[in-house]
Design a protein around this motif. Structure first.
Motif, PDB file in Angstrom:
ATOM      1  N   PHE A 127       0.820  -1.209   0.000  1.00  0.00           N
ATOM      2  CA  PHE A 127       0.000   0.000   0.000  1.00  0.00           C
ATOM      3  C   PHE A 127       0.850   1.254   0.000  1.00  0.00           C
ATOM      4  O   PHE A 127       0.724   2.118  -0.861  1.00  0.00           O
ATOM      5  N   TRP A 128       1.752   1.375   0.982  1.00  0.00           N
ATOM      6  CA  TRP A 128       2.425   2.667   1.147  1.00  0.00           C
ATOM      7  C   TRP A 128       3.693   2.832   0.322  1.00  0.00           C
ATOM      8  O   TRP A 128       4.154   3.954   0.105  1.00  0.00           O
ATOM      9  N   ASN A 129       4.253   1.742  -0.152  1.00  0.00           N
ATOM     10  CA  ASN A 129       5.570   1.835  -0.782  1.00  0.00           C
ATOM     11  C   ASN A 129       5.601   2.734  -2.016  1.00  0.00           C
ATOM     12  O   ASN A 129       6.571   3.444  -2.256  1.00  0.00           O
ATOM     13  N   SER A 130       4.532   2.710  -2.820  1.00  0.00           N
ATOM     14  CA  SER A 130       4.530   3.475  -4.072  1.00  0.00           C
ATOM     15  C   SER A 130       3.553   4.639  -4.051  1.00  0.00           C
ATOM     16  O   SER A 130       3.188   5.166  -5.107  1.00  0.00           O
ATOM     17  N   MET A 131       3.137   5.075  -2.869  1.00  0.00           N
ATOM     18  CA  MET A 131       2.122   6.133  -2.791  1.00  0.00           C
ATOM     19  C   MET A 131       2.582   7.432  -3.431  1.00  0.00           C
ATOM     20  O   MET A 131       1.781   8.192  -3.974  1.00  0.00           O
ATOM     21  N   SER A 132       3.868   7.733  -3.385  1.00  0.00           N
ATOM     22  CA  SER A 132       4.355   9.004  -3.936  1.00  0.00           C
ATOM     23  C   SER A 132       4.160   9.070  -5.446  1.00  0.00           C
ATOM     24  O   SER A 132       4.120  10.158  -6.031  1.00  0.00           O
ATOM     25  N   GLY A 133       4.031   7.913  -6.095  1.00  0.00           N
ATOM     26  CA  GLY A 133       3.815   7.908  -7.536  1.00  0.00           C
ATOM     27  C   GLY A 133       2.455   8.398  -7.940  1.00  0.00           C
ATOM     28  O   GLY A 133       2.173   8.567  -9.133  1.00  0.00           O
ATOM     29  N   ASN A 134       1.585   8.650  -6.955  1.00  0.00           N
ATOM     30  CA  ASN A 134       0.224   9.095  -7.253  1.00  0.00           C
ATOM     31  C   ASN A 134       0.062  10.611  -7.265  1.00  0.00           C
ATOM     32  O   ASN A 134      -1.056  11.107  -7.197  1.00  0.00           O
ATOM     33  N   GLY A 135       1.146  11.353  -7.333  1.00  0.00           N
ATOM     34  CA  GLY A 135       0.959  12.795  -7.432  1.00  0.00           C
ATOM     35  C   GLY A 135       2.123  13.664  -7.033  1.00  0.00           C
ATOM     36  O   GLY A 135       2.106  14.869  -7.275  1.00  0.00           O
ATOM     37  N   LEU A 136       3.158  13.079  -6.438  1.00  0.00           N
ATOM     38  CA  LEU A 136       4.277  13.892  -5.961  1.00  0.00           C
ATOM     39  C   LEU A 136       4.953  14.649  -7.097  1.00  0.00           C
ATOM     40  O   LEU A 136       5.292  15.824  -6.949  1.00  0.00           O
ATOM     41  N   SER A 137       5.136  14.003  -8.226  1.00  0.00           N
ATOM     42  CA  SER A 137       5.786  14.658  -9.367  1.00  0.00           C
ATOM     43  C   SER A 137       4.867  15.656 -10.048  1.00  0.00           C
ATOM     44  O   SER A 137       5.322  16.575 -10.726  1.00  0.00           O
TER      45      SER A 137
END
Length: 461
Positions: free
Chosen positions: A47-57
């Motif tokens: 769940f949390w490992n790839s959360m930044s790929g959902n909007g950080l960039s």
């Protein structure tokens, strides 16, 4: 308030007639059941490992954190709270409570069968993520990944069928591993997180990032929201239901997803990882020694095994109810083969797609159930005969709205689907459609008659 007539005395299906409410004497405080169970779901590293790929960039750190907070609140107040209160008030499981929304026969299919079937999607995601992490931890190749994915899914299915009580004993302690890993990551990169800036500022990127984060979180939570009914049967009162959600859902989402995004933002800001890297574990790999990093990956994988077993356990219970004449070894065995195929082919790696299907399926279920709960004076109406038209029509339209992004994504292969718009935060849109349409269809009389259920209870709010 409902204006229903007196329920008819038509025979109840066996699964409803034999249902026994969980008595108050068997229930416990929120901090002993609901909160830790939900928190364990969100501590799962997949769940949390790839959360930044959902909007950080796209929108930067603040927008991503805002999306996490909004998504957490939506999960609690829209998807979990009404089902949890229904479970607390009735003491009955989801497949019985759902019969008021979808009918006594329809409830066997939805949410009954659907809840079980989608568990094998989760098992596939778990097998893929766990096998990949173990392969990395042991330094293996792709063949090792295939073998581990098969063994992981098969073993989890076997334990889910035969030995879930033993897994539950260790499941209490294993979530400590991902929590420690998140804290380590924050200590390494957290101080640099707020200096991160996206490489390219996109107009409207902040809103886009928020919606991406909300859609992913809510899609992930879809089945767990409906399963709030089952969690609620173990709650003593409404306060237990609410506190279990605020701590186990809202706080857990903000902590796990928030920490992961902060770590990746800090790692990007310091140049430890490139701007297109979204995995928190990739940031850890830069700072930790090879031996420690491999131990971390193996530990995260071990901590995810109880979740795989519980998915199999839930699926087995659902199939026993809806298909009592088929031996669970057969039904669960077929489901496990599907899970293995999803894992080894890499389909399970497409987390936005998987979460999108789950959110599209359970968004309108939670929306329609919440509407039914409110329309009947914040209580359970009781089972309805056959297939309740209001529930099924609301679900069908809501599911189509929710699955539109998945259909649009297939446009490169099937050009005709490219014209279907990609609805933002589709699981939330599916919920809203399911809620609104259920109210409309209910009000115009598209609902089947109520059935008398002598053994029901109605606990106070």
């Amino acid at each position: 308030m409902s204006t229903e007539t007196v329920p008819t005395s038509s025979p109840l299906p066996d699964y409803i007639a034999s249902a026994t409410p969980n008595p108050p004497s068997n229930r416990a405080p929120w901090y002993k059941n609901t909160a830790p169970t939900f928190a364990g779901i969100f501590l799962w590293f997949v769940f949390w490992n790839s959360m930044s790929g959902n909007g950080l960039s796209v929108g930067g750190l603040l927008a991503s954190l805002a999306g996490i907070a909004i998504g957490a609140l939506i999960c609690h107040f829209l998807f979990y709270l009404a089902p949890g209160l229904l479970g607390m008030k009735t003491g009955l499981p989801l497949y019985v409570v759902g019969s008021s929304t979808f009918g006594a026969i329809g409830g066997l299919i939805m949410p009954g069968f659907l809840m079980g079937a989608l568990q094998f999607g989760w098992l596939g995601v778990n097998a893929y993520g766990s096998a990949d992490a173990l392969r990395e931890g042991f330094g293996g190749d792709q063949n090792m990944f295939y073998a581990l994915a098969v063994l992981w899914a098969a073993l989890a299915a076997f334990v889910g069928l035969k030995g879930i009580q033993y897994v539950a004993k260790v499941a209490t302690f294993l979530p400590i591993i991902p929590l420690v890993v998140l804290i380590i990551g924050l200590s390494l990169y957290g101080a640099s997180a707020f200096s991160y800036k996206p490489g390219e500022v996109v107009e409207g990127g902040g809103l886009t990032a928020i919606l991406l984060m909300v859609g992913t979180i809510v899609g992930f939570f879809g089945t767990a929201g409906a399963a709030g009914v089952d969690f609620g049967t173990n709650s003593r009162d409404a306060n237990d239901v609410k506190m279990g959600g605020l701590v186990g859902v809202v706080a857990a989402i903000i902590l796990t997803a928030g920490f992961s995004v902060l770590v990746v933002a800090g790692a990007r800001a310091t140049g430890a990882i490139p701007g297109d890297e979204s995995l928190m574990t990739a940031a850890l790999k830069v700072k930790l020694s090879d031996g420690v990093y491999k131990a971390v990956m193996i530990g995260l994988t071990l901590a995810s095994f109880p979740g795989a077993c519980f998915s199999s356990f839930i699926a087995a219970n659902s199939f026993k109810t809806v298909m009592p004449r088929i031996h669970p070894l057969i039904s669960v065995g077929i489901g496990t083969l599907i899970s293995i195929l999803l894992a080894v082919t890499g389909v399970a790696a497409n987390l936005p797609g998987v979460f999108g299907i789950i959110g599209a399926s359970f968004g309108p279920i939670c929306g329609a159930m919440t509407a039914d709960y409110i329309l009947n004076g914040y209580r359970w109406s009781g089972p309805r005969a056959g297939f309740n038209p209001a529930g099924w029509l609301a679900w069908a339209v809501g599911f189509f709205v929710g699955v539109m992004p998945n259909l649009n994504a297939l446009g490169t292969t099937y050009p005709a689907l490219a014209s279907i718009p990609s609805v933002p935060a589709a699981p939330v849109a599916a919920y809203i459609v399911g809620f609104v349409l259920y109210v409309v269809f209910y009000k115009i009389g598209l609902r089947s008659s109520l059935l008398a259920m002598p053994q029901r209870i109605d606990a106070a709010a």
